[in-house]
Enzyme design. Structure first.
Site, mmCIF file in Angstrom:
data_model
loop_
_atom_site.group_PDB
_atom_site.id
_atom_site.type_symbol
_atom_site.label_atom_id
_atom_site.label_comp_id
_atom_site.label_asym_id
_atom_site.label_seq_id
_atom_site.Cartn_x
_atom_site.Cartn_y
_atom_site.Cartn_z
ATOM 1 N N HIS A 52 0.839 -1.199 0.000
ATOM 2 C CA HIS A 52 0.000 0.000 0.000
ATOM 3 C C HIS A 52 0.872 1.246 0.000
ATOM 4 O O HIS A 52 2.095 1.168 0.179
ATOM 5 C CB HIS A 52 -0.917 0.023 1.230
ATOM 6 C CG HIS A 52 -2.085 -0.889 1.134
ATOM 7 N ND1 HIS A 52 -2.006 -2.231 1.447
ATOM 8 C CD2 HIS A 52 -3.371 -0.675 0.744
ATOM 9 C CE1 HIS A 52 -3.193 -2.798 1.264
ATOM 10 N NE2 HIS A 52 -4.032 -1.874 0.841
ATOM 11 N N LYS A 54 -0.304 4.632 4.755
ATOM 12 C CA LYS A 54 -1.173 3.671 5.455
ATOM 13 C C LYS A 54 -0.547 3.308 6.795
ATOM 14 O O LYS A 54 0.650 3.006 6.879
ATOM 15 C CB LYS A 54 -1.396 2.421 4.607
ATOM 16 C CG LYS A 54 -2.425 1.461 5.201
ATOM 17 C CD LYS A 54 -2.801 0.380 4.208
ATOM 18 C CE LYS A 54 -3.811 -0.602 4.788
ATOM 19 N NZ LYS A 54 -5.084 0.068 5.154
#
Length: 256
Positions: free
Chosen positions: A143, A147
């Site tokens: 990600h 995140k």
């Protein structure tokens, strides 16, 4: 995600935006939710008053933090509406209050709202059941660099699917980190590897590694709108359901 959800609601037949909620002190308070999302003015100012917002709504789309989602679940139960939860970063026992709230609300919770990911989870469950423990299972996810929770909610969803297929408890067989000199890999463990960098929206692979062969099941997300559209579809589905605790697999009919 708030912008993406607003766009998805305005584009979806059968759904309308009635409120937008932000945390106290947010720079977006008072701004028009439609203008902020780029859909045009909706004459709906963003507020930090969820109680009033919930009283206007048939359903709530919630991509916040676990502490906020638990509070919202109580409000959804009081209002007896649909509560779609895309929030990640949950602890082991935090589903219990949600299940209690689901006696009055229709709560739909998933670590990922996309059709593709939930289909992937179904395939992972079947593959894990079909392949014996000689096939090692590893879940790899990447990600964007902002995140904060790891492994991702989607990675855990896929790990749970693999554990269900094998008939084992994920917590007892989960390996979250490897560093330095280690013992050989235990048969039956499910490993997780986490990558963070750049602007990657979400990439997930489940690897079944056997002797002389390897099977990889992968999903790559290129647009956050796919999660938002899935959340709106879940809310529309939940509107006609009895109070209960549901997942996206229920929404998509993958539990049949």
């Amino acid at each position: 995600m708030g912008r993406a959800l607003t766009r998805a609601v305005t584009e979806m037949p059968g759904a309308d935006v009635v409120a937008g909620i932000e945390r106290e002190g947010s720079q977006f308070l008072g701004q028009d939710v439609g203008e902020l999302a780029g859909t045009g003015k909706l004459d709906i100012p963003i507020t930090d008053d969820p109680l009033t917002a919930f009283s206007k709504a048939d359903g709530v789309l919630d991509f916040t933090a676990p502490s906020a989602s638990l509070w919202f679940a109580e409000l959804a139960a009081q209002a007896r509406i649909v509560h779609v939860i895309g929030t990640t970063g949950w602890g082991e026992e935090e589903d219990e209050p949600l299940k209690a709230a689901s006696r009055h609300a229709r709560i739909i919770k998933s670590g990922n709202m996309s059709l593709g990911v939930n289909l992937l989870a179904s395939l992972v469950r079947r593959a894990a059941a079909a392949l014996d423990a000689e096939f090692d299972i590893e879940v790899l996810e990447m990600h964007h660099k902002h995140k904060v929770d790891a492994p991702s909610g989607t990675a855990l969803l896929l790990g749970e699917a693999a554990a269900e297929g094998r008939g084992i408890d994920l917590q007892a067989h989960s390996v979250r980190s490897r560093d330095g000199i280690m013992d050989p890999r235990r048969t039956g463990d499910i490993g997780f590897a986490t990558l963070r960098g750049g602007s990657v929206i979400g990439e997930h692979s489940v690897i079944f590694a056997g002797e002389g062969e390897r099977i990889e099941l992968t999903h790559r997300a290129a647009d956050r709108q796919l999660f938002a559209r899935g959340a709106v579809k879940a809310a529309l589905w939940g509107f006609d359901q009895k109070p209960g605790f549901y997942s996206m697999a229920d929404v998509l009919g993958l539990n049949d």
